[in-house]
Design an enzyme around this catalytic site. Sequence first.
Site: not given
Ligand code: PEP
Length: 737
Positions: A349, A663
């Site tokens: 993240h 996404c």
């Molecule tokens: C994902 O897991 O691809 C996503 C978009 O969510 P995050 O990266 O916030 O876990």
Amino acid sequence: MASRGSVQAKLNQVVQAIAQAMASEVCSIYLLRDGWLELFATEGLSQDAVHVTRLALSEGLVGNIARNGEPLNLAEARAHADFAYRPETGEDLFHSFAGVPILRRGKALGVLCVQHMEQRQYEDEEIEALQTVAMVLAEMIANARLVDEESLARARAQSTGPVRLTGTRLVEGLARGVAVLHEPRVVVQHTVAEDIEAEKNRVRAAFQTMRAQIDRMMSQAEFAAPGEHEEILETYKMFAFDEGWARRINEAIESGLTAEAAIERVQQRTRVTMRNTKDPFFLERLHDLDDLANRLLRIVSGQMGTAAQTGLTQDTILIAKNLGPAELLEYDRRFLKGVVLEEGSPTAHVTILARAMGIPMLGRIKQLREVVDEGDPLLLDGSNDSLFVRPAPDVVRQFEAHAALRQQRQEAYAKLRGLPAVSLDGHRIELMMNAGLRVDLSGLDVTNADGIGLFRTEFQFLVSATLPRREAQTRLYSAVLEAAGDKPVIFRTVDIGGDKAVPYLQDDGPEENPAMGWRALRVALERRGLLKVQARALLDAAAGRTLNVMFPMVTEPWEFEQARAIVEDQAAYLRGRGLPLPTTIHYGVMMEVPALAWRLDALLPHIDFLSIGTNDLIQFLLAADRSNPKLADRYDWVSPGILRFLKFIIDQASAAGKTVSVCGEMGGRPLEALALLGLGVNRLSITPAAIGPIKMVVRNTHLGRLRTLMADLLTYPLADIRAELQRFAREENIPLQ
Ligand code: PEP
Ligand code: MG
């Protein structure tokens, strides 16, 4: 500040005293002046040579010590390749030689050395005694300002020179700035102990604090999972309880040093061993010990803060072992131009955040913090996975040319701003952007994205010390909707847990495997108040317009049903009171848990859209932790198994007539985006900086031909899909950069 005359007298006393104590014929002190190492004081060499004999940093044994910052211990000085004879000193009578650097903040101010007529190897204790004296001398010299900053800077440039480090690009881009260490090195201010017992007590207390910290870390959720952290912490623990280490520090205190100076003295010894160690396993352990010594120093000196607390004042490239998302957000974005980590991985993240903030980031550079010093000029070149430390002028010129080229490319993307993402054969692809903070909103205007396809609401939770109140949530969501105007925004309800731990919610003790643990919708369905408040904030903010809400980490259809019921209950409550409501509510689900792919038949009829979170989905499919740097190479977005799986999902959603988007980070990488388009995806939600490059890809792609190719590749998956896509892009002139 002492006068120069009195300092000279003290230096003379020191050389006399050491010569006597070590029964050596010669003891000398060389200090940096005007870029040279000048003989400042000597007992045993000709006094006529004092302030006359000067050595370049590349010259002689003294130059070698200052350059490398390491002691030399030679039974026969002449046998060493760097030996340089200076007739004016009269040193031809002496055979053995031992010298240590006089270090201040890790830089050599000069050299302290002894010589004997007989050929003898010095004992370790003798070298250590010299190092102790050198530390005290360093403080005295610094206080008297005998060595000027300019000489130091010149010496450092000469001794260390330019270095190129290579790592893994985590966020694309170029950056220029000075190095700032996230955890600044402790500056030892005082070296001479006034009260030995008091210093020993300080070290004892610091050891206790450090041991307690390590115990705490070991029980924390993020470290409790098996993996490299566990190993490191075990090693930390071993060192923290190592009586030998504590004893050596106490012995250094007994020789007259303060707690800080004693820790650093012992650390110097570790560093020397480190430089002479080839065995990678042992080297890693020494690194751990060095890390721990830094921690102990920070505790004992009370210099605990990170560089964010001091604040940035100029263009900066931040240097750290690793960072959490909240730590990154503490830095002033005006000056933060780049981040370089010893660890790091592309889908952690903190990386996603840096990408969203447009901060170039490089990771997985071993020994980064040894090579890079505070204040070093740096060039970060993401396209070459390189960090140039103290770059030479021709490298700077090359970098500038590269930056100009990049600028041209950015201008080309900017020209696409007003054009739609339409393929050569006329397919319109929706390019939306991911966001999570108020500051990201300007990206909408800059990129002219088709909307926000993923608003990560948990970022607001991550940056605040306590649970954000409903009013604060409403304010943020209203601002997002206002910035988006007519364009759609998809709000994802909080996805807390995994590597997005917030202390005020994670109070149920450590988890073995937080990424697959109590996170996202699982938290929200247990702590219903959390989801109720968020639902209310979303409904209020979207009054009078469409609200798109989606739920993360859905595993079973009933989880979606329950989550939707909570939102609907809140809507009913508002309706009952005659309060304004959204005109429509669209419900979506994130496809991140593999098992859900086989429940889509039950789920799809009830939802409005599906958004594939490739970051999590792929980590679960490949059983490869998205934030573990050791697994970054295994985390292959375009491996046949992954693509076939994605196709399975996309086909089901399309057959049900439901919009399916991607996404995760995958969609923002040109080659990977090509694969997704080839699989039938028509909507991507990506980081703002990727909108231009991906639009360029779309506008240069014949989607029909690409989809035929992908169908073939998935039928015969033995082919190297990455290479095939590269070949296709080359042949079709699709820019993949
Ligand atoms: C994902 O897991 O691809 C996503 C978009 O969510 P995050 O990266 O916030 O876990
Ligand atoms: Mg996810």
